[in-house]
Design a protein around this motif. Structure first.
Motif, PDB file in Angstrom:
ATOM      1  N   SER A  28      95.075  14.471  65.410  1.00 17.41           N
ATOM      2  CA  SER A  28      95.035  15.536  65.092  1.00 17.41           C
ATOM      3  C   SER A  28      96.369  16.377  65.101  1.00 17.41           C
ATOM      4  CB  SER A  28      94.046  16.385  66.053  1.00 17.41           C
ATOM      5  OG  SER A  28      92.675  15.787  65.935  1.00 17.41           O
ATOM      6  N   THR A  30      99.258  15.012  64.602  1.00 14.51           N
ATOM      7  CA  THR A  30     100.103  14.221  63.819  1.00 14.51           C
ATOM      8  C   THR A  30      99.496  14.880  62.440  1.00 14.51           C
ATOM      9  OG1 THR A  30     100.178  12.188  64.806  1.00 14.51           O
ATOM     10  CG2 THR A  30     100.874  12.145  62.681  1.00 14.51           C
ATOM     11  N   GLY A  31      98.280  14.969  62.177  1.00 17.83           N
ATOM     12  CA  GLY A  31      97.900  15.617  60.859  1.00 17.83           C
ATOM     13  C   GLY A  31      98.323  17.217  60.668  1.00 17.83           C
ATOM     14  N   VAL A  39     103.415  14.561  53.081  1.00 20.17           N
ATOM     15  CA  VAL A  39     102.190  14.348  52.551  1.00 20.17           C
ATOM     16  C   VAL A  39     101.946  13.976  51.115  1.00 20.17           C
ATOM     17  CG1 VAL A  39      99.678  14.598  52.625  1.00 20.17           C
ATOM     18  CG2 VAL A  39     101.108  15.142  54.523  1.00 20.17           C
TER      19      VAL A  39
END
Length: 67
Positions: A28, A30-31, A39
């Protein structure tokens, strides 16, 4: 889908500090921390160049002789 999230939330909440809980927190964070342009670049590489699901566009200039 909501039931699966609820079950996984209950499982992680039942054992705080476990390796699964730490992995979920790490995933979580990292995202949430990745920059949007990073991204986007990764998704571009995957969908355009690796999977070939989208067309590849090439940039030509007036002086370009390699057409």
């Amino acid at each position: 889908m909501a039931a699966a999230r609820r079950r996984s939330g209950h499982a992680l909440g039942a054992a705080p500090g476990s390796w699964l809980d730490r992995a979920a927190i790490g995933f979580s964070l990292t995202g949430a921390s990745l920059q949007l342009y990073f991204v986007g670049a990764v998704l571009l590489i995957v969908f355009v160049y690796n999977l070939r699901l989208l067309p590849v566009t090439e940039l030509y200039t007036r002086c370009s002789t390699t057409r």
